[in-house]
Write a protein that holds these residues in place. Structure first.
Motif, PDB file in Angstrom:
ATOM      1  N   TYR A 201       0.533   5.750   0.315  1.00  0.00           N
ATOM      2  CA  TYR A 201      -0.326   6.871   0.702  1.00  0.00           C
ATOM      3  C   TYR A 201       0.347   8.191   0.345  1.00  0.00           C
ATOM      4  O   TYR A 201       1.573   8.318   0.394  1.00  0.00           O
TER       5      TYR A 201
ATOM      6  N   ASN B 241      -6.241  -7.271   7.508  1.00  0.00           N
ATOM      7  CA  ASN B 241      -6.690  -7.396   6.118  1.00  0.00           C
ATOM      8  C   ASN B 241      -7.597  -8.616   5.977  1.00  0.00           C
ATOM      9  O   ASN B 241      -7.347  -9.665   6.584  1.00  0.00           O
TER      10      ASN B 241
ATOM     11  N   ASP C   2      -9.579   0.763   4.566  1.00  0.00           N
ATOM     12  CA  ASP C   2      -8.212   0.554   5.046  1.00  0.00           C
ATOM     13  C   ASP C   2      -8.034   1.411   6.298  1.00  0.00           C
ATOM     14  O   ASP C   2      -8.205   2.637   6.247  1.00  0.00           O
TER      15      ASP C   2
ATOM     16  N   MET D 179      -3.771   0.341  -2.974  1.00  0.00           N
ATOM     17  CA  MET D 179      -3.471  -0.910  -2.283  1.00  0.00           C
ATOM     18  C   MET D 179      -3.495  -2.055  -3.286  1.00  0.00           C
ATOM     19  O   MET D 179      -4.331  -2.091  -4.199  1.00  0.00           O
TER      20      MET D 179
ATOM     21  N   GLY E  69      -4.738   7.059  -1.587  1.00  0.00           N
ATOM     22  CA  GLY E  69      -3.918   5.867  -1.486  1.00  0.00           C
ATOM     23  C   GLY E  69      -4.255   4.798  -2.496  1.00  0.00           C
ATOM     24  O   GLY E  69      -5.329   4.806  -3.119  1.00  0.00           O
TER      25      GLY E  69
ATOM     26  N   ASP F 233       0.837  -1.194   0.000  1.00  0.00           N
ATOM     27  CA  ASP F 233       0.000   0.000   0.000  1.00  0.00           C
ATOM     28  C   ASP F 233       0.872   1.244   0.000  1.00  0.00           C
ATOM     29  O   ASP F 233       2.015   1.241   0.451  1.00  0.00           O
TER      30      ASP F 233
ATOM     31  N   ASN G  13      -3.047  -6.457  -3.476  1.00  0.00           N
ATOM     32  CA  ASN G  13      -2.962  -7.734  -2.775  1.00  0.00           C
ATOM     33  C   ASN G  13      -2.855  -8.876  -3.768  1.00  0.00           C
ATOM     34  O   ASN G  13      -3.546  -8.894  -4.794  1.00  0.00           O
TER      35      ASN G  13
END
Length: 381
Positions: free
Chosen positions: A184, A355, A334, A216, A214, A182, A218
């Motif tokens: 930001y 998460n 988040d 993210m 931001g 992630d 995964n």
């Protein structure tokens, strides 16, 4: 000739010493320029009434990490003419890592080792500044003894008998890897510092907040496709491996609260829109149906060792096909919380994150929960 030789030797030595001094002076000059540049970058554009750069720029930090991953899968199907539900699940023992980090103004190197728990591998990377933060976590682990719950009504088989299947021991473990990344950006970098809350390279003197944006990412891979796991693959309706990719974008708010000198509490929350939600499900075929028609499959007249040998010599698993599909847009949040306390040249910090990743494929679905808590104690030099 001897006198000339001595003069020549002295000249060579003098040139060598002078060259070494110039080289050392050049290196020291270069390092001084680098540290001066980093010093200027650490305070550039900051309001000194809100953010302070410590006088002692070097940091030596002892870091600890505790993390845990929980995976649950579920599928529905037909077995021996009756409906059933299978719920394999696994939970890692909370893993503990400890390490050292050394750097200048938040830029440095560290080393971490596993001291307990799942004995998997764990890699972290972080880069923070007053207006930005980047984090990467990679966790890989194996599990050979998942809990498998079977719900079904089968003549001559009690639920107690089915529950014994929960104690199964896989010859080849379930392999899991998760990657979380992630980043930001904070729009009020003049008065608000992300670095003050997460790497302590600067100190937040007064409370301030900031709007933030931001991204993210995964990636999760779950693989139990070895031939020895044919019964598990059969119960999971042929599903033997799953890969998931998720990408999200969001905007939110972060706040640094300074209730008293030296103490900093950070909280940030960012609603996120998941625009990439791709799943690749790998199907496999097994010969379990044919093996179930063999009298030895149900026989009580052979020893466990004989049955085990027959089973693993006979079982076959073959890749069938894989299917990739995208889920629709989803929303998530988040959130992160951090506590920092600065006292003299020392500081303490703790922060955590949670998460939750979900997938669905035909009659199979599952979710993965992953959490971690990081703690650190450092001294400025």
């Amino acid at each position: 000739m001897k006198f000339s030789g001595i003069k020549y030797l002295l000249l060579v030595v003098a040139l060598g010493v002078g060259g070494q001094a110039r080289a050392e002076g050049g290196l020291l000059s270069f390092l001084k320029k680098v540290t001066t540049f980093v010093d200027s970058m650490s305070v550039r554009g900051l309001d000194p009434n809100y953010i302070e750069a410590p006088q002692k720029p070097w940091q030596l930090i002892v870091r600890g990490n505790v993390s845990q991953t929980m995976l649950t899968m579920e599928t529905r199907g037909m077995l021996a003419g009756t409906d059933y539900t299978a719920k394999p699940s696994l939970k890692t023992v909370p893993s503990q890592y400890i390490g050292l980090w050394a750097g200048y103004r938040g830029y440095g190197l560290g080393y971490t080792v596993n001291v307990g728990g799942d004995k998997g591998s764990y890699f972290t990377f972080g880069a923070t500044g007053g207006s930005y933060g980047i984090n990467v976590r990679i966790h890989s682990f194996d599990n050979s003894d998942p809990a498998i719950k079977l719900d079904m009504e089968l003549e001559g088989v009690s639920q107690e008998d089915l529950d014994t299947y929960q104690n199964t021991q896989l010859k080849d473990p379930i392999h899991v890897r998760t990657v979380f990344a992630d980043g930001y950006y904070f729009f009020n970098g003049k008065k608000f510092s992300y670095a003050a809350a997460y790497d302590q390279s600067v100190i937040q003197k007064r409370s301030a907040g900031s709007l933030m944006a931001g991204l993210m990412y995964n990636y999760t891979r779950i693989d139990y496709s070895d031939a020895s796991n044919g019964d598990l693959i059969y119960l999971m309706q042929g599903l033997g491996k799953v890969k998931l990719w998720q990408g999200s974008i969001g905007a939110g708010y972060a706040y640094n609260w300074v209730p008293t000198r030296g103490l900093l509490v950070n909280a940030m929350a960012m609603p996120m829109l998941t625009f990439v939600n791709k799943i690749r499900a790998y199907g496999y075929t097994t010969n379990i149906p044919e093996m179930m028609e063999d009298p030895r499959f149900w026989s009580d007249d052979i020893s466990y060792e004989e049955w085990d040998q027959w089973y693993y010599e006979t079982i076959r698993v073959a890749p069938a096909a894989y299917q990739t599909f995208n889920s629709g847009l989803t929303f998530s949040v988040d959130a992160r919380v951090s506590l920092t306390y600065n006292f003299g040249r020392c500081f303490f910090n703790a922060y955590g994150q949670f998460n939750n990743i979900r997938y669905h494929h035909n009659s199979s679905n599952g979710y993965l929960n992953d959490w971690f808590v990081n703690t650190s104690f450092g001294v400025r030099l």
